[in-house]
Design an enzyme around this catalytic site. Structure first.
Site, PDB file in Angstrom:
ATOM      1  N   ARG A  59      32.569  77.301 134.178  1.00 28.66           N
ATOM      2  CA  ARG A  59      33.825  76.748 133.661  1.00 28.66           C
ATOM      3  C   ARG A  59      33.926  75.244 133.879  1.00 28.66           C
ATOM      4  NH1 ARG A  59      35.780  81.897 135.591  1.00 28.66           N
ATOM      5  NH2 ARG A  59      36.078  80.866 137.580  1.00 28.66           N
ATOM      6  N   GLU A  96      31.092  84.871 151.552  1.00 33.15           N
ATOM      7  CA  GLU A  96      31.703  85.765 152.541  1.00 33.15           C
ATOM      8  C   GLU A  96      30.632  86.684 153.125  1.00 33.15           C
ATOM      9  OE1 GLU A  96      35.689  88.619 152.738  1.00 33.15           O
ATOM     10  OE2 GLU A  96      34.916  87.918 150.815  1.00 33.15           O
TER      11      GLU A  96
END
Lengths: 174, 174
Positions: A59, A96
């Site tokens: 994006r 994560e």
């Protein structure tokens, strides 16, 4: 000036439960709003004589390419590993769970070239911090990092300390 | 006008042996050349009153977003499955081995809206043909399909019959 934030769609529980996804496609599809968002981003760095835009997959390509077109300057894609065909520099960053990485062509940025890094969203800042390292490896002169959206509650800005970091839409909570 | 083709880098044996990859990053990094390439693409459809650009992930975002900015019209991303957060339409297409698919948000294009589809490269035409189907599902009025590069020897144009297909750089062999 349009209230840009009202064109962002919040999609609950995407990509997983508890996450409120900030969907920019509802802004992009409105021609005048998209145009204005690019102009607002550009305005923040109009005095810096930027010579190259580095846009982060995928994006970041949208706002980065529009900015590069507007300013008549070069565009450099930063991509996930294995996508760029010629010799690259590479930086890993932590997720994560596990790690990911980004690459940039070695011949994409010149020594001391004034560069602006562009992405749509600042979340934890891992990808942007890795991109800063890529540009530094090539000797680029980083003038700033610009995002359409910043999720303040994730403190991504902490990872980009020492740089001029700008966002034009902020969220203080999910 | 610059000879745009000379700014495309041919990378042999990428992504696999025998394939000559057409690398557009050497064109993108030259500001004036990138700008001119966008203007040349735009010129081909300047009389069509296009209202929306549909760009195909992810290099199609680069030319598509610049065109949307130039024309002050909306930009719609077509993406691989699972990337778009809201309700989508989906189309599968065949690869050499197996299938892949693309998605577009259901609310991305309106009935009878004049749409231009943009990608960087026309190879076998599978992704572009699937994108045509997505836009047709939503009732968009497809004005054409535009590519920076066309690999004539792969006959991708055959899959896009009945549409105005334009490319500005052509290759007759690997």
């Amino acid at each position: 000036m349009a209230d840009l934030q009202k064109f962002i769609r919040n999609v609950p529980d995407f990509p997983k439960k508890g996450i409120g996804f900030k969907d920019i496609t509802t802004l992009l599809r409105e021609g005048k709003v998209f145009h204005e968002a690019v102009d607002v981003l550009a305005e923040k760095f109009s005095d810096k004589e930027i010579r190259k835009i580095v846009g982060i997959e995928s994006r970041g390509f949208i706002f980065g390419a529009a900015l590069a077109y507007k300013w008549n300057i070069g565009f450099v894609p930063v991509r996930k590993p294995g996508k760029l065909p010629a010799a690259t520099v590479k930086e890993e960053y932590e997720l994560e769970y596990g790690t990911d990485a980004v690459e940039m062509h070695k011949d994409a940025v010149s020594q001391n070239e004034k560069v602006l890094i562009v992405d749509d969203l600042l979340a934890t800042g891992g990808t942007a911090a890795a991109t800063l390292k890529l540009v530094r490896k090539l000797g680029g002169d980083i003038q700033g990092v610009v995002f359409l959206i910043e999720l303040n509650f994730l403190n991504g800005r902490e990872k980009l300390k020492g740089y001029d970091v700008i966002s034009i839409i902020q969220y203080d909570s999910e």
